[in-house]
Each structure stands twice: as C-alpha cells, then as structure tokens.
Design a protein around this motif. Structure first.
Motif, short mmCIF file in Angstrom:
data_model
loop_
_atom_site.label_atom_id
_atom_site.label_comp_id
_atom_site.label_asym_id
_atom_site.label_seq_id
_atom_site.Cartn_x
_atom_site.Cartn_y
_atom_site.Cartn_z
N SER A 191 0.88 -1.31 0.08
CA SER A 191 0.19 -0.17 0.01
C SER A 191 0.85 1.17 0.02
O SER A 191 2.01 1.12 0.42
CB SER A 191 -0.96 -0.04 1.27
OG SER A 191 -0.29 -0.27 2.40
N TYR B 194 1.26 5.59 0.63
CA TYR B 194 0.62 6.47 1.24
C TYR B 194 1.39 8.00 0.94
O TYR B 194 2.68 8.20 1.21
CB TYR B 194 0.96 6.34 2.81
CG TYR B 194 0.19 5.35 3.21
CD1 TYR B 194 -0.91 5.40 3.55
CD2 TYR B 194 0.92 4.01 3.17
CE1 TYR B 194 -1.53 4.17 4.12
CE2 TYR B 194 0.25 2.82 3.45
CZ TYR B 194 -0.99 2.61 4.10
OH TYR B 194 -1.63 1.67 4.14
N HIS C 208 1.06 11.12 2.33
CA HIS C 208 0.51 11.13 3.46
C HIS C 208 1.62 11.40 4.62
O HIS C 208 2.64 10.76 4.50
CB HIS C 208 -0.45 10.16 3.78
CG HIS C 208 -1.01 9.95 5.24
ND1 HIS C 208 -2.07 10.62 5.28
CD2 HIS C 208 -0.42 9.50 5.95
CE1 HIS C 208 -2.54 10.52 6.68
NE2 HIS C 208 -1.57 9.53 7.14
N PHE D 218 2.53 10.36 8.47
CA PHE D 218 1.99 9.68 9.68
C PHE D 218 2.05 10.43 10.91
O PHE D 218 3.08 11.18 11.28
CB PHE D 218 2.74 8.56 9.63
CG PHE D 218 2.39 7.26 8.82
CD1 PHE D 218 1.11 6.79 8.85
CD2 PHE D 218 3.06 7.54 7.59
CE1 PHE D 218 0.77 5.61 7.94
CE2 PHE D 218 2.56 6.30 6.44
CZ PHE D 218 1.55 5.62 6.50
N GLU E 254 -1.23 5.24 14.04
CA GLU E 254 -1.73 5.20 12.75
C GLU E 254 -0.93 4.24 11.84
O GLU E 254 -1.46 3.61 10.97
CB GLU E 254 -1.55 6.78 12.33
CG GLU E 254 -2.34 7.05 10.93
CD GLU E 254 -1.90 8.46 10.36
OE1 GLU E 254 -1.28 9.38 11.26
OE2 GLU E 254 -2.30 8.68 9.45
N ASN F 222 -1.74 0.76 12.36
CA ASN F 222 -2.85 0.38 11.79
C ASN F 222 -2.79 0.13 10.52
O ASN F 222 -3.24 -0.80 9.94
CB ASN F 222 -3.88 1.50 12.03
CG ASN F 222 -4.28 1.76 13.46
OD1 ASN F 222 -4.09 0.83 14.41
ND2 ASN F 222 -4.91 2.83 13.97
N GLU F 223 -1.88 0.95 9.89
CA GLU F 223 -2.07 0.83 8.40
C GLU F 223 -0.97 -0.48 8.00
O GLU F 223 -1.23 -1.03 6.84
CB GLU F 223 -1.31 2.19 7.70
CG GLU F 223 -1.95 3.19 7.66
CD GLU F 223 -3.59 2.98 7.02
OE1 GLU F 223 -3.52 2.31 6.12
OE2 GLU F 223 -4.54 3.54 7.81
N LYS G 250 -3.38 -3.31 8.51
CA LYS G 250 -4.24 -3.56 7.49
C LYS G 250 -3.47 -3.92 6.20
O LYS G 250 -4.15 -4.68 5.49
CB LYS G 250 -4.76 -2.02 7.14
CG LYS G 250 -6.22 -1.95 6.93
CD LYS G 250 -6.97 -0.26 7.19
CE LYS G 250 -6.54 0.39 5.92
NZ LYS G 250 -6.86 1.72 5.98
N THR G 251 -2.37 -3.34 5.87
CA THR G 251 -1.86 -3.86 4.52
C THR G 251 -1.19 -5.40 4.63
O THR G 251 -1.62 -6.14 3.71
CB THR G 251 -0.60 -3.05 4.34
OG1 THR G 251 -0.87 -1.67 4.44
CG2 THR G 251 0.11 -3.31 3.17
N ASN H 173 -4.05 -8.28 5.10
CA ASN H 173 -5.05 -7.98 4.12
C ASN H 173 -5.20 -9.42 3.51
O ASN H 173 -4.47 -9.87 2.90
CB ASN H 173 -4.73 -7.02 3.19
CG ASN H 173 -5.99 -6.40 2.57
OD1 ASN H 173 -7.08 -7.07 2.79
ND2 ASN H 173 -5.83 -5.46 1.73
N PRO I 232 -7.95 8.47 12.79
CA PRO I 232 -7.37 7.66 11.75
C PRO I 232 -7.25 8.38 10.46
O PRO I 232 -8.23 9.03 10.24
CB PRO I 232 -8.34 6.40 11.61
CG PRO I 232 -9.43 6.73 12.55
CD PRO I 232 -9.29 7.87 13.20
N GLY I 233 -6.21 8.32 9.91
CA GLY I 233 -5.85 9.17 8.57
C GLY I 233 -5.41 10.22 8.75
O GLY I 233 -4.94 10.83 7.82
#
Lengths: 172, 232
Positions: A150, A152, A154, A156, A161, A164-165, A168-169, A172, B41-42
């Motif tokens: 994945s 991002y 973005h 962090f 956070e 979590n990513e 999730k990745t 999955n 989140p995010g």
C-alpha cells in the motif's frame, strides 16, 4: 603515544558496550548512516520489492521537506519497536549535502535504519513506475511484503496510525 | 545489511557515547511512545496534502480554470483578466523556501521574459502563504520578489482556496492555460530541476509551441518531485 590512543579507544569502546543495555541501538544493528549510497531509479527499484513475508517500509523524504522531518520520529520509534520490520529511508536530498548536512542531521535525529539517496533528475519517468497515483509530493511511504502493498502520500501523525496501516496492509 | 567499516563503527560508537546526554535530552521532547497521543485515523489534522492524486479534485486537461482576485507583492489585487491580449497564462504554484521552487526561479524569470511578450505571462501563486510562517509570510514573498527582481506577478493565495481548485499539490506546479483559460498542460517545467544545463525536455516551452502551432501537446501531464503544498 600510539599506545595511549589505543588504550583510550579501547576503554571508550568498553564503556560503550557496557552502556549498551540502555542504549537504543540494538547490538549488531549499528547502522551504516556513514555509508549512504547514491542511487538512480534502476538501482533503487529492487529495494521496493521483496520475496519475503517480512514487512518492509520505504519512506521517501528530504531534509527540506518539513512534514517529512516531522514524521521521522514516528518511523524511528516504529523501527525501534519492530526490529523485524525492514525500514528504508529514501532521501531526496542533494548528493553534495550528504557529508555536510545529511549525515549530521541523521545523527541528530538518531536514525539508524538504512538510508539511501535517490538522485535521478527525470522524476517524471519514474514516479509512475513506483505508483501511478503518486503526484511526486513527499513524504511518500510504501508498506509491503511479498504479497501486499500500500502507498501513502501522507504524513503519519503517530505510531498508532502507522501500526494500523501496517496491520491493514500485511494482514489483508 | 551491508557491513560498515570497522573504523566507522568505532567512530559511531565514540560519537554516540559523546552525545548520549544530548540524545536523551532530545528524546524527552519527542512524541510519547506507542501513540499515546491518538489522532483520528488517517491523520485528519495533518497540515499537509493528505489526499492521493485520485482524490484530488483539481483540474484535468480541457477544464476551464477559474480566475481569481489575489494580492500581488506590490500590494495591488490581480486577476487573470487584468492581462489584456493574453494568448495564455503560465500559472505556477510556487513558494519562497522549497528548494525545488528556488531552483526554478531563474527559469521562471527566463520563461516570463521570453513568453510574456508573445502573450504568455508567468503568473506565480504562493499556496503556502501564511503569517504563522515567517519564511512564507506576505512580507517574505515581497522580499523574495525584490531580491530576485521577479518580472512577473507573485500572488498570495491567502484564503488557500485557489490552489485546491487547480489541484496544485507540490511546488513548483505549472498549469498552462490557453486564451479561454482552458487547462492545456499540467506538470513540471522541464525534466531536470537541479541542473538547467542538463535539461533534455522543456515541457512548458514545448507545450506553448504546440499550442501556438495548433498541435496536440505531448505530454500534457507530467510529474516531478516537489515540496508538498501545505493546506492550512
């Protein structure tokens, strides 16, 4: 004279190792920020893929990018808490700044993970190869293993956070 | 992992011993470990562009770009419609401090000096302008414009509402508009930010030439590494 220096060095080394338990650097993980290779995209690309189940995090950043600098401690802490995760920082700083600015900066920030410098001026030719949805702005992070991946574009904000990513990745 | 030279290790250890106190002091100032400070989140409060390119609702090629009323460094208010007889506009989102923006300053000046007389002026907009950041304040913009003697307008997107409409995500980010303000090219100025003498493709100049000759602009969309636009 030579002997004195040697003794001093040995005692300092001894001191360093006895302090090792409190020190953040995991023994054997003393890393090579003294050796920052300069890559073009072709040389960097293999670092973005793996055959292993191991979680990899690749973060594109630069000293001149304020939000990148802001999130460095998140990656640093995460790498420290997860020695099983392969963390690579891809610096988009300038090769002539490696000795004078980049290395001192990394030392100050306590970064011990692998750092490589990407110097490949025609970024339009390789940004899409990394991810067609990436605009080229940094920070940019890839979380991956042999199966999942994945991206991002973005910043962090905290370890939770990032955790979590990663979860999730990878799960999955 | 690549093996470090022993000397390096020794130096590293030596320096880490010498700087232990300093590092510890710095750690205390750092964020609490394990994410005690839980954000949404995010990272919804992130001050930077957090949307992916897909999610950015900026202009696509062929869209008609909005005009605006923005404050120029000379204190006046500027709109695209103020330029009479324009055949197009080289709208560029740029700022004071980003090294990539700085590397392109001289090239923007050259672009303006070449193309403004032909009807394609450079219109520079700072999406990062903020009175909270002394390096990107309006006064800092005025100072930079004076130092570099910008021949083009340098506008402050003070409400931060123009750059999202265009979809500017990094600096510098060019939007070439035609006479009708239709977006004809989006992307970078050329293919080598660091070294003007090693530029092989001048994307913006090629786009203007194609526009002038009624040809298709190819490519009409390029990407480049740049500093993220700070969205409030």
């Amino acid at each position: 004279m030579k002997k004195t220096v040697l003794t001093l060095l040995t005692s300092l080394l001894f001191l360093a190792f006895t302090k090792g338990h409190n020190s953040k650097a995991v023994p054997g993980e003393v890393n090579c920020i003294d050796d920052i290779p300069v890559y073009d995209f072709g040389a960097l690309e293999p670092l973005l893929y793996t055959d292993s189940e191991k979680t990899h995090i690749v973060n594109f950043w630069a000293m001149w990018c304020a939000p990148c600098v802001k999130e460095l401690p998140v990656f640093k802490e995460y790498a420290k808490n997860h020695p099983d995760v392969e963390m690579v920082f891809v610096s988009l700083d300038f090769p002539e700044d490696i000795e004078t600015k980049l290395k001192p900066f990394l030392k100050k920030k306590g970064i011990t993970s692998k750092v490589v410098l990407l110097d490949d001026p025609d970024s339009n030719s390789w940004i899409d190869k990394i991810n067609p949805n990436w605009s080229g702005a940094i920070p940019f992070t890839i979380i991956f293993n042999h199966k999942n991946r994945s991206f991002y574009e973005h910043t962090f904000e905290n370890i939770q956070e990032l955790q979590n990513e990663v979860t999730k990745t990878i799960n999955n | 992992m690549k093996k470090c030279n022993l000397t390096f290790i020794a130096i590293l250890i030596l320096s880490s011993v010498l700087t232990t106190a300093h590092i510890n002091a710095q750690d205390r100032k750092g964020p609490p470990p394990n994410g005690e400070r839980k954000g949404p989140p995010g990272g919804g409060h992130s001050p930077v562009q957090t949307k992916t390119l897909e999610e950015i609702e900026g202009y696509k090629i062929g869209d008609v770009a909005t005009d605006f009323e923005l404050k120029n460094v000379d204190g006046s208010t500027f709109s695209l419609s103020d330029i009479k007889d324009a055949k197009g506009y080289i709208v560029v989102f740029t700022c004071n401090e980003c090294p990539f923006a700085k590397m392109y300053e001289d090239r923007l000046i050259a672009l303006h000096n070449t193309y403004a007389p032909q009807g394609y002026p450079v219109v520079a907009i700072n999406p990062n302008v903020s009175e909270d950041n002394e390096k990107e304040s309006f006064a800092a913009m005025q100072k930079r414009a004076k130092e570099k003697d910008f021949p083009f307008v340098y506008l402050a997107d003070e409400e931060h509402n123009i750059f999202p409409k265009y979809g500017a995500v990094r600096t510098p980010h060019v939007f070439l508009l035609d006479q009708e303000k239709k977006v004809q090219y989006i992307g970078t100025i050329d293919d080598n930010a660091r070294s003007p003498e090693n530029v092989k493709v001048k994307y913006v100049e090629n786009a203007i030439a194609a526009l002038e000759n009624g040809k298709n602009i190819e490519p009409n969309f390029t990407k480049a590494i740049g500093c993220p636009v700070r969205a409030r």
